[in-house]
Design an enzyme around this catalytic site. Sequence first.
Site, PDB file in Angstrom:
ATOM      1  N   CYS A  18       0.853  -1.195   0.000  1.00 12.83           N
ATOM      2  CA  CYS A  18       0.000   0.000   0.000  1.00 12.83           C
ATOM      3  C   CYS A  18       0.890   1.246   0.000  1.00 12.83           C
ATOM      4  CB  CYS A  18      -0.902  -0.046   1.231  1.00 12.83           C
ATOM      5  SG  CYS A  18      -2.278   1.108   1.194  1.00 12.83           S
ATOM      6  N   CYS A  39      -6.953   6.294  -9.655  1.00 22.57           N
ATOM      7  CA  CYS A  39      -6.551   6.716  -8.320  1.00 22.57           C
ATOM      8  C   CYS A  39      -6.130   8.179  -8.346  1.00 22.57           C
ATOM      9  CB  CYS A  39      -5.394   5.840  -7.844  1.00 22.57           C
ATOM     10  SG  CYS A  39      -5.271   5.774  -6.083  1.00 22.57           S
TER      11      CYS A  39
END
Length: 400
Positions: free
Chosen positions: A158, A346
Amino acid sequence: MATTVVLGGNFAGLASALETRRHLGNTDDRIIVISRAENFLFVPSLIWVPFREREIEDISFPVGPILESHGIEFIHAEGTRIDPEASVVHTTKGDFEFDYLVIATGPELDWSIPGTGPHAHSHYIGTPPDALATRAAFERFVDNPGPVVIGATQRAGCMGAAYEFLFNFEYHLHKHGIRDKVELTWITPEPFLGHFGIGGLPGGETLLKAFTNHLHIRTVTDVEVDHVDSEQVVLADGTTLPSAFTMLMPPFLGQKVVRDSPGMGNAKGYVPVEDTYQHKNYPHIFAAGIAIDVPVPFATPVAVGVPKTGYPADEAGKTVGENIAHLIKSDARLRERPFTKIPGLCVMDAGHKEVVILANHLIGPRDFAVMLPDPLFDEGKRLFEKYFLWKTRHGYSALP
Ligand SMILES: Cc1cc2nc3c(=O)[nH]c(=O)nc-3n(C[C@H](O)[C@H](O)[C@H](O)COP(=O)(O)OP(=O)(O)OC[C@H]3O[C@@H](n4cnc5c(N)ncnc54)[C@H](O)[C@@H]3O)c2cc1C
């Protein structure tokens, strides 16, 4: 009448439950969401909590009423074990039999690298208590600044959130008038900046190099962390980085409920799924979001994980809902939507700027991929947050 149990009620769980109901319509079929969290939490906005740009109440709300208004039962409990042969899930509030099960339980954090974690010497921003503890630590740091290390450990997947925290941290050092007192270092297992565990994006490395150079942030790639202590981060090659404030993104694992259920997951507790999101050995069990196993499709000198972000979690949940409704209606035409072929969408917040990531597939080969500064300056992620919270509050799961 069929019973579908969904374990986990955030991105993937909510989408799975709402879409199962939407595709079924108002039938007698039961859908039960069992979640350890009473609230939906918009996890991506936690990066702003340490800087008082968001409170937890701004980005979370009870999930039960939303589900109940769509004919879905909600149980606030923790799943403790799944018996796939008996089709039963054991929870802290009793046992539930199911015809179909969805595992959407997200990540557990792997703090096995010595000295990492909020209970030890590095901060974390991915849960409400940890983001609030990071806030308290940041406010103490402002009164007593020193060198800072921000980044991700080996096997972390992440990285985007850690980059966001880095640039927000830098921005808030300026706001507090202490930027010149802080030597800021970014460490990452990525082989180059902007690899993100997805093999990189055209323009990504150049853009992140330009950002970090411009902001005087030292960067170290191919990093393996040996250990962290209260005053330094020590890398596997012996390099010592002094640090008065450390934030490191750890690797994720699948949840304990999967690891405690023989046959359900791999060694890391992730669920192996087909392109329909059905368990490879139990076609009546589905999984979506971070809970699924996504093998890393490339080799890097230091191991990285694949990011399983919110958009693919929501999209996979939708596919699960559609497929369960088909099975309940005895329609065998199931939709296949391989995780790596879901588009990459994103917005990465970078303090007072943003970067937009667009790719037709999350992981290559791709026909189209780009990483660009956002023309909306720093409003894109904030607008997206407002949109997603609105959509979720109303249970409009069909919307993108
Ligand atoms: C700091 C941070 C920033 C991020 N920023 C972005 C971003 O900008 N854009 C983006 O696309 N993605 C971002 N992500 C990733 C995104 O948050 C995840 O992709 C998303 O949360 C995954 O959804 P999920 O439903 O799989 O898991 P989760 O959202 O983690 O939900 C899992 C749910 O299951 C519940 N649960 C767990 N175990 C059990 C159990 N045993 N029984 C019952 N319930 C259980 C949990 O309480 C939780 O409610 C970010 C992640 C972090 C940590």
